[in-house]
Design an enzyme around this catalytic site. Structure first.
Site, PDB file in Angstrom:
ATOM      1  N   HIS A 136      72.090 -71.743  67.717  1.00 36.60           N
ATOM      2  CA  HIS A 136      71.024 -72.274  68.382  1.00 36.60           C
ATOM      3  C   HIS A 136      71.615 -72.874  69.449  1.00 36.60           C
ATOM      4  O   HIS A 136      70.775 -74.349  70.023  1.00 36.60           O
ATOM      5  CB  HIS A 136      70.427 -73.320  66.948  1.00 36.60           C
ATOM      6  CG  HIS A 136      69.808 -72.131  65.859  1.00 36.60           C
ATOM      7  ND1 HIS A 136      69.884 -72.853  64.548  1.00 36.60           N
ATOM      8  CD2 HIS A 136      69.473 -71.276  65.897  1.00 36.60           C
ATOM      9  CE1 HIS A 136      68.867 -71.614  63.730  1.00 36.60           C
ATOM     10  NE2 HIS A 136      68.831 -70.920  64.791  1.00 36.60           N
ATOM     11  N   CYS A 144      70.787 -75.561  83.617  1.00 34.00           N
ATOM     12  CA  CYS A 144      69.686 -75.424  84.394  1.00 34.00           C
ATOM     13  C   CYS A 144      69.182 -74.374  83.870  1.00 34.00           C
ATOM     14  O   CYS A 144      70.041 -73.148  83.653  1.00 34.00           O
ATOM     15  CB  CYS A 144      70.541 -75.694  85.993  1.00 34.00           C
ATOM     16  SG  CYS A 144      68.848 -74.792  86.505  1.00 34.00           S
TER      17      CYS A 144
END
Length: 264
Positions: A136, A144
């Site tokens: 996760h 970015c």
């Protein structure tokens, strides 16, 4: 088992379960450790699903498509992470459970840690980053979404405190997001592939602190069992896979793992 361990560990073994677990570890040649939120609650990080106390009972998660579509939702996400919101856990430290897992890796008993957690506490406890498979993502830095440039949270926090917002990527103008997998965001293909590979290769799969209700992540212990590995589940509450496990320990994680591995 070292002399005096039961007295110093805060755990006892009247039913013999802990010694049985230790024997499985000693016999195994390739262990995979799979961790969920339960291992980090003892470090002060709240879990997400517990009725009444889980984080999602207090804060509705911001889904990935919301984050992409709305500047307001993006800045709210950053406020939660960098401001005084409940999701700011920067001061959390590894606990005894994390240190026990790190010792399993250091001693060569375990080959990898597959984790549902995003708190970086396995790395902080001493597990090499290349042996932590994060399903996760990671909440300790940002990237970015367009060009992949990494941003450190300390720098972003300074920007947030100065401007009251997080600006677009300085390199390409893209959206900056913590390196976590949000609701609605695709699971990381490379991490999922690595997790499947180590699962297929293991002979003992140890689940620590996971409710085993989130798929596809919860499919890994099932796969390990199907392929002949032994399955041990250490979790305070019952899980849907308790019935297929070779050993289930409904106990506190830190004391249990400390006793089994031999650390105070």
């Amino acid at each position: 088992m070292p002399d005096g361990l039961a007295e110093t560990s805060g755990q006892t073994d009247e039913d013999g379960q802990l010694d049985a677990f230790r024997a499985m570890i000693d016999m195994a040649r390739r262990i995979v450790v799979f961790t969920g939120a339960g291992i980090s609650t003892e470090s002060g990080i709240p879990d997400f699903r517990s009725p009444g106390t889980g984080l999602w009972n207090k804060i509705k998660p911001i889904e990935f498509q919301e984050f992409l579509a709305s500047e307001d939702r993006r800045q709210e996400s950053w406020r939660r992470r960098l401001g005084s919101g409940d999701a700011n856990w920067s001061d959390a430290k590894p606990n005894r459970g994390h240190l026990a897992v790190a010792k399993l890796i250091e001693d060569g008993h375990a080959s990898a840690v597959v984790t549902q957690n995003v708190d970086n506490l396995h790395q902080d406890s001493g597990v090499p980053s290349d042996q932590v498979i994060e399903l996760h993502g990671n909440n300790s830095y940002a990237t970015c979404l367009s060009c992949g440039t990494r941003y450190e949270l300390a720098d972003l926090k300074q920007q947030f405190e100065t401007l009251g917002r997080i600006e677009p990527c300085s390199r390409c103008g893209g959206i900056i997001k913590t390196a976590t997998i949000s609701f609605g965001q695709a699971m990381p293909e490379a991490a999922m592939a690595r997790a499947q590979r180590v699962t297929v290769e293991c002979d003992l799969f140890v689940v620590i602190g996971s409710s085993l209700v989130v798929y596809p992540a919860a499919g890994f212990p099932e796969l390990a069992k199907q392929l002949g590995a032994r399955l041990v589940i250490v979790n305070r509450e019952p899980t849907p896979l308790d019935g297929i496990a070779d050993l289930v320990l409904h106990r506190e994680i830190g004391p249990t793992m400390g006793y089994v591995v031999g650390i105070n």
